[in-house]
Scaffold this active site. Structure first.
Site, PDB file in Angstrom:
ATOM      1  N   GLN A 332       0.262  -0.939  -4.455  1.00 49.38           N
ATOM      2  CA  GLN A 332      -0.925  -0.464  -5.164  1.00 49.38           C
ATOM      3  C   GLN A 332      -2.089  -0.286  -4.208  1.00 49.38           C
ATOM      4  O   GLN A 332      -2.061  -0.802  -3.100  1.00 49.38           O
ATOM      5  CB  GLN A 332      -1.317  -1.430  -6.291  1.00 49.38           C
ATOM      6  CG  GLN A 332      -0.688  -1.008  -7.605  1.00 49.38           C
ATOM      7  CD  GLN A 332      -1.117  -1.830  -8.772  1.00 49.38           C
ATOM      8  OE1 GLN A 332      -1.507  -2.974  -8.653  1.00 49.38           O
ATOM      9  NE2 GLN A 332      -1.040  -1.230  -9.955  1.00 49.38           N
ATOM     10  N   SER A 499      -2.587  -7.434  -4.471  1.00 48.07           N
ATOM     11  CA  SER A 499      -1.970  -7.322  -5.790  1.00 48.07           C
ATOM     12  C   SER A 499      -0.519  -7.781  -5.683  1.00 48.07           C
ATOM     13  O   SER A 499       0.139  -7.531  -4.693  1.00 48.07           O
ATOM     14  CB  SER A 499      -2.034  -5.860  -6.248  1.00 48.07           C
ATOM     15  OG  SER A 499      -0.834  -5.455  -6.872  1.00 48.07           O
ATOM     16  N   THR A 500      -0.043  -8.463  -6.741  1.00 52.97           N
ATOM     17  CA  THR A 500       1.366  -8.856  -6.758  1.00 52.97           C
ATOM     18  C   THR A 500       2.163  -7.822  -7.550  1.00 52.97           C
ATOM     19  O   THR A 500       3.099  -8.145  -8.251  1.00 52.97           O
ATOM     20  CB  THR A 500       1.497 -10.305  -7.276  1.00 52.97           C
ATOM     21  OG1 THR A 500       0.761 -11.153  -6.400  1.00 52.97           O
ATOM     22  CG2 THR A 500       2.923 -10.809  -7.289  1.00 52.97           C
ATOM     23  N   HIS A 501       1.747  -6.583  -7.459  1.00 54.06           N
ATOM     24  CA  HIS A 501       2.432  -5.521  -8.192  1.00 54.06           C
ATOM     25  C   HIS A 501       3.333  -4.714  -7.263  1.00 54.06           C
ATOM     26  O   HIS A 501       3.107  -3.538  -7.041  1.00 54.06           O
ATOM     27  CB  HIS A 501       1.398  -4.635  -8.887  1.00 54.06           C
ATOM     28  CG  HIS A 501       0.433  -5.418  -9.727  1.00 54.06           C
ATOM     29  ND1 HIS A 501      -0.815  -4.980 -10.053  1.00 54.06           N
ATOM     30  CD2 HIS A 501       0.555  -6.643 -10.311  1.00 54.06           C
ATOM     31  CE1 HIS A 501      -1.429  -5.889 -10.804  1.00 54.06           C
ATOM     32  NE2 HIS A 501      -0.614  -6.915 -10.974  1.00 54.06           N
ATOM     33  N   ASN A 502       4.336  -5.365  -6.730  1.00 56.80           N
ATOM     34  CA  ASN A 502       5.335  -4.681  -5.920  1.00 56.80           C
ATOM     35  C   ASN A 502       6.344  -4.053  -6.868  1.00 56.80           C
ATOM     36  O   ASN A 502       6.728  -4.676  -7.857  1.00 56.80           O
ATOM     37  CB  ASN A 502       6.064  -5.676  -5.001  1.00 56.80           C
ATOM     38  CG  ASN A 502       5.097  -6.631  -4.312  1.00 56.80           C
ATOM     39  OD1 ASN A 502       4.598  -7.561  -4.929  1.00 56.80           O
ATOM     40  ND2 ASN A 502       4.838  -6.405  -3.041  1.00 56.80           N
TER      41      ASN A 502
END
Lengths: 571, 249
Positions: A332, A499-502
Site C-alpha cells: 500500500q 501498513s500490515t496490508h500485504n
C-alpha cells in the site's frame, strides 16, 4: 517417522479471521474440522494489563517471534535479499485469532471498480492507460456477486457504520449505528463538506453499542480506550475471531483447535492433497493430519510459502510472467498525508478507537477522472482518532531538532494540538513484484523463508503526491495554523511502519492460466485445497483488507460445502 | 502520597462500575466478554490508615546491567536528549537510565525475539538493521566510544563536560561525525534517543516515567479504562492512572 492421526473432513491451517469463519460455517453444517494454530491460545482475560504501550506496541507482545521465522526483502532482483530482523513496515500476527486480534477493526468493502479493475480501466481510458509491466487483472467475481458475503461478515462482526455515498450498493444497512463523531472528526466532516466531498463515518468493528449477532454471540460496546491496533480488546468490543466465530465453531463439538502446531507441508498424491504435516512446537514431534479437504488460512506470507514448499501450484516466474504462486504481491501507499498544528485548540486525541474516523472516497478507485493523471486507482482519505500514545507520538513541526530542549518543548506543546489527515493509497501489481522462497535464509525448522521483491513504482509516487495534495487541501479547510506533509515518497523502506496490508501471491481469477484460485478460493491445480486470505487479492485497494477477506471467507465456506457434496472444480 | 493513591483507586473502581453499567453488555446468548468479570480491582476497599502506615521503598532503583560509570553516562546523555525544563523533569529525574538498564537486562537487550541468524551482510538502508551485535553490546561499545570521543575532543570524561560540550559530542554521534568500526554512531544515538522517549513515557512499571511525571507534563491520562464520557467533548485534562492501579493497590 511422523505420527499419523485419524483422518478428518477438513484441516484448517491458521486460526485467524479466515480460519475461524471457515470453522464456524463448516462445523455448523456437520463437518469435522481441525484447526492448526502455530501460536498460543488467546482469550479476552489475557488483556487485563493491555494498556501498556511499551509491551504491546513497541515490544510486539502479540506478534510473531521473528527469531523463529521472518521474511527476507529486496527492492529488486539485482539486490541480495536480507532478512527482516526487526519489525518495521508491517506486523505479523501470531496465536489464536491471528492478526484479527491486533487489528484496528476498520472494515471496508472494496469498491465495485476493484473487482473488475482491468476491464473498467480499459473501458474508460483505453488499454494504453495501463503501463507495460503493470499486471492488473479482474478478480473473476463482481462486487454484486460478493455483496451477500460482505453483508454476512458485517452482521457476524456487528460492524458500526453509515452508508458510504460513493461505495457499492448495499442490500442492508450496517447492523449497528456509527461510532461517535468527535470534535476532530466533526472538523474534518465540515471541511470535506465545504469542499463538496462526501464524508462518512468509518465502518468499525469496535461496536458503537451492545450487539447480539445472528449466531447468538453478544458483545459489549466500545469504551474508546484508545488501545486497539497492536493490542487485544479486554471488552470483547472489537470483533476478533476469538469473540465471534471461534465460540460458535467450538459449540458444535465438531471443531478441535490445536495450538502450538506449526504446519510445514501440505501432503499430496497426484493433484490432490491428502493432509498436512505439522510440528507440535511444545514437544518437537512431527505429526501427520490426514484430511479430505485442506484449507490454508494463514497470513499472506505463509499461505504462499506452504504452497511453494509443498510443490502445489505452478510457481510464478517473473522473467516470463507465467506461473501463479507468488504472483501479484502488492502492498500500500500510506505516506500521502498532512499533519495540522493547531495553536489555539487542544483535542482529546489520547482517547479513541481503532476504527474511529471520518472518511472520503472521492479520490478512491475510479471515483474521479484519471484522464490527465499518471496513475490509476487512488485511495481513501481519512481522519483517524485511534488514540495517540506518548512514546510513539511525538509530532513536532518540521525543522524542530529531533532531540534536546527545543524538541522536548515542542513535543509537549503539540502533544494534544495536532491532527492528521491521511491517504490509504492502493497498490497495483507489477511483473517484477513477487514472493518466492529465499535461497539462503531459513526458519527454525530449516525451511526457507519467503522472499519479497518489491519497490514503489512511478504509479505509487504519483499517487502519493496526489493524495498528499488532497490531504493538505482538507487540512487547510480545517483551519490548521501550520501544515506539514510528505515531500516525496522515496523508495519502499521496510524499517518504518506503514501498513500490515500485504496482499497477493495466490490470486483469484476466472482463468487458470493467470490465477491460482477460482472465485471460491479453490485451487485450479488441486481441487481439494482452498487458499483464503488477502493472498487472493489480485491487487490491493485503497482500504483496509479485512472486510473483503471476510467476504471471500464466507464465499469460500459455501464453496467448500458444495465441494464436499459434489466434488470437482466449482467455477 | 498514600491519600492520592487511595483517591485514584476509588476513581478507578467507579470508572469500572460505570463501564459495567454503561457498556450494556447483554447477558445470555453466547457471552464472550470474558474479562468483564475481572474488571473490578482485586481490593475494592483500602483502609487509609493501613496505607499510611506502610511506607513502600522503591527497590527497583538498582542496576541489572550497566556498570556505575555506564549508568552515570546514560543519565547524563539522556538528560541532554530530554532535559528538565519549565514543563517538568528531564530524563534523569524520570528514571530513564534505570529504565534502559532494566530493559537491556531482558529480551530487548538480547534481541531475543528478533532474527539473529547468519549470514550477515551489509545491506541497503531500506533493508534495516543487519548487524550481528545485540543491543547490550551496542550500548557497551557506544558508551565506550562516547567516552573516548569526549576524552579526545575535550580531554574530559563525558559526565564532566559542560552541557554545551555534551550536546556537541552527542551531535557528532547523531551526525556520524565519529568513525566507529563495529557499530554505526548514528545508529547508537537513534537507539539512545528512542529508549529515552520509552523511559520517559512508558508505564512506571518499567522504572521510568517516575510518578507518572512524563505523562503529567503532556496531559496524557495513562491507562484509563474508558473514555466514553469525554470522547466527544472538548479537551479534557484527566489525572493519569498507571497499570498498578488496575490491580487495586
Amino acid at each position: 517417522m511422523a505420527k499419523k492421526l485419524p483422518k478428518v473432513d477438513v484441516v484448517i491451517v491458521g486460526v485467524g479471521w479466515a480460519g475461524g469463519i471457515i470453522a464456524a460455517e463448516l462445523t455448523k453444517q456437520g463437518l469435522n474440522c481441525v484447526g492448526l494454530e502455530r501460536g498460543k491460545e488467546r482469550k479476552t482475560e489475557d488483556y487485563f494489563m493491555v494498556h501498556d504501550e511499551l509491551r504491546y506496541a513497541l515490544r510486539y507482545e502479540l506478534m510473531q517471534d521473528l527469531s523463529k521465522e521472518t521474511i527476507t526483502f529486496r527492492g529488486n532482483e539485482k539486490i541480495r535479499a536480507l532478512p527482516m530482523r526487526q519489525y518495521g513496515s508491517f506486523l505479523l500476527g501470531d496465536g489464536l485469532g491471528g492478526s484479527g486480534v491486533h487489528w484496528n477493526g476498520q472494515t471496508y468493502r472494496f469498491l465495485p471498480y476493484d473487482f473488475e479493475i482491468r476491464s473498467k480501466t480499459i473501458e474508460r481510458y483505453g488499454e494504453k492507460k495501463i503501463p507495460k509491466d503493470m499486471t492488473i487483472q479482474d478478480w473473476g467475481i463482481t462486487y454484486d456477486e460478493l455483496e451477500p458475503y460482505f453483508d454476512k461478515f458485517e452482521k457476524m462482526a456487528g460492524i458500526s457504520g453509515e452508508e458510504n455515498p460513493l461505495g457499492g450498493k448495499r442490500s442492508n444497512p450496517y447492523p449497528t449505528p456509527p461510532m461517535k463523531t468527535t470534535p476532530s472528526l466533526e472538523k474534518f466532516k465540515k471541511a470535506a463538506t465545504n469542499l463538496k466531498l462526501h464524508p462518512y463515518n468509518r465502518p468499525s468493528a469496535n461496536l458503537s453499542e451492545a450487539y447480539t449477532n445472528p449466531d447468538g454471540v453478544s458483545r459489549a460496546a466500545c469504551q474508546y480506550c484508545a488501545y486497539c491496533e497492536r493490542f487485544g480488546c479486554e471488552y470483547g468490543a472489537k470483533a476478533d475471531p476469538v469473540v465471534t466465530v471461534l465460540p460458535v465453531a467450538k459449540k458444535t463439538g465438531k471443531f478441535e483447535i490445536r495450538t502450538h502446531s506449526n504446519v510445514r507441508r501440505v501432503l499430496k498424491t497426484g493433484n490432490k492433497a491428502t493432509g498436512v504435516l505439522y510440528v507440535d512446537t511444545t514437544t518437537g514431534e512431527e505429526i501427520e493430519q490426514p484430511a479430505d479437504i485442506v484449507v490454508l488460512t494463514s497470513y499472506v506470507f505463509n499461505n504462499v510459502r506452504l504452497l511453494l514448499q509443498s510443490g502445489i501450484g505452478r510457481p510464478y516466474d517473473p522473467k516470463t510472467g507465467t506461473g501463479v504462486i507468488g504472483k501479484n504481491y502488492a502492498y500500500q501507499v500510506q505516506k500521502g498525508s498532512a499533519t495540522g498544528f493547531f495553536e489555539k485548540e487542544e483535542f482529546n486525541t489520547y482517547a479513541g478507537a481503532g476504527s474511529l474516523g471520518m472518511v472520503i472516497d472521492d479520490y478512491n478507485g475510479d471515483n474521479f477522472d484519471h484522464s490527465k493523471l499518471n496513475f490509476i486507482h487512488g485511495g481513501s482519505i481519512a481522519i483517524s482518532q485511534t488514540g495517540l500514545r506518548p512514546i510513539a507520538s511525538n509530532v513536532v513541526p518540521k525543522g524542530t531538532p529531533s532531540w534536546g530542549k527545543e524538541f522536548k518543548a515542542n513535543s509537549i506543546k503539540y502533544a494534544n494540538r495536532t491532527l492528521s489527515v491521511g491517504g490509504q493509497g492502493s497498490s497495483m501489481p507489477f511483473k517484477h513484484h513477487y514472493l518466492d522462497l529465499d535461497p539462503t535464509y531459513k526458519d527454525e525448522f530449516g525451511d526457507p523463508l519467503v522472499r519479497i521483491t518489491y519497490d514503489f513504482e512511478e504509479q505509487d509516487r504519483q499517487l502519493a503526491k496526489y493524495l498528499t495534495e488532497r490531504c493538505v487541501d482538507i487540512m487547510k479547510e480545517m483551519g490548521a495554523d501550520r501544515i506539514d506533509s510528505m515531500n516525496e515518497l522515496g523508495p519502499y523502506d521496510i524499517t518504518t511502519y506503514q501498513s500490515t496490508h500485504n496482499t497477493g501471491g495466490v490470486i483469484m481469477g476466472a482463468d487458470p492460466n493467470t490465477s491460482a484460485v477460482n472465485n471460491y478460493m479453490q485451487m485450479w491445480d488441486a481441487e481439494n485445497v482452498f487458499v483464503i486470505g488477502a493472498t487472493a487479492f489480485a491487487h490491493n485497494g485503497g482500504y483496509n483488507p479485512t472486510g473483503t477477506v471476510g467476504a471471500l471467507s464466507y464465499r469460500a465456506a459455501e464453496g467448500i460445502l458444495s465441494y464436499k457434496q459434489k466434488g470437482g472444480i466449482l467455477a | 502520597m498514600p491519600e492520592n493513591t487511595n483517591h485514584q483507586e476509588k476513581n478507578e473502581s467507579l470508572t469500572r462500575r460505570r463501564f459495567l453499567k454503561s457498556s450494556g453488555i447483554a447477558l445470555g446468548g453466547l457471552a464472550v466478554g470474558g474479562a468483564l468479570g475481572s474488571l473490578i480491582p482485586f481490593k475494592e476497599k483500602t483502609n487509609v490508615e493501613n496505607v499510611k502506615s506502610k511506607k513502600t521503598e522503591n527497590y527497583n532503583l538498582a542496576l541489572m546491567y550497566f556498570t556505575q560509570e555506564q549508568f552515570r553516562m546514560v543519565e547524563a546523555a539522556t538528560e541532554r536528549i530530554f532535559p528538565a525544563d519549565d514543563n517538568g523533569p528531564g530524563a534523569k529525574d524520570l528514571g530513564v537510565a534505570y529504565f534502559i538498564d532494566h530493559q537491556l537486562s531482558g529480551d530487548w537487550g538480547f534481541n531475543s525475539r528478533e532474527y539473529m541468524q547468519p549470514p550477515f551482510f551489509k545491506g541497503e538502508k531500506v533493508q534495516g538493521y543487519q548487524g550481528r551485535i545485540r543491543r547490550r553490546e551496542i550500548f557497551d561499545i557506544g558508551l565506550r566510544e562516547l567516552q573516548n570521543h569526549s576524552l579526545t575532543k575535550y580531554k574530559k570524561n563525558f559526565i564532566d563536560l559542560s552541557e554545551e560540550e555534551q550536546d556537541d559530542v552527542l551531535t557528532d554521534f547523531a551526525e556520524d561525525k565519529v568513525n566507529l568500526t563495529t557499530i554505526s554512531a548514528s545508529g547508537f544515538f537513534t537507539m539512545l534517543r528512542s529508549s529515552t522517549l520509552e523511559g520517559a513515557y512508558s508505564d512506571p512499571l518499567y522504572s521510568g516515567n517516575r510518578n507518572m511525571e512524563g505523562w503529567k507534563m503532556r496531559n496524557y491520562p495513562g491507562s484509563q479504562m474508558a473514555y466514553t464520557d469525554v470522547i466527544d467533548k472538548k479537551f479534557t485534562v484527566i489525572p493519569p492512572v498507571s497499570l498498578k492501579d488496575h490491580l487495586g493497590h
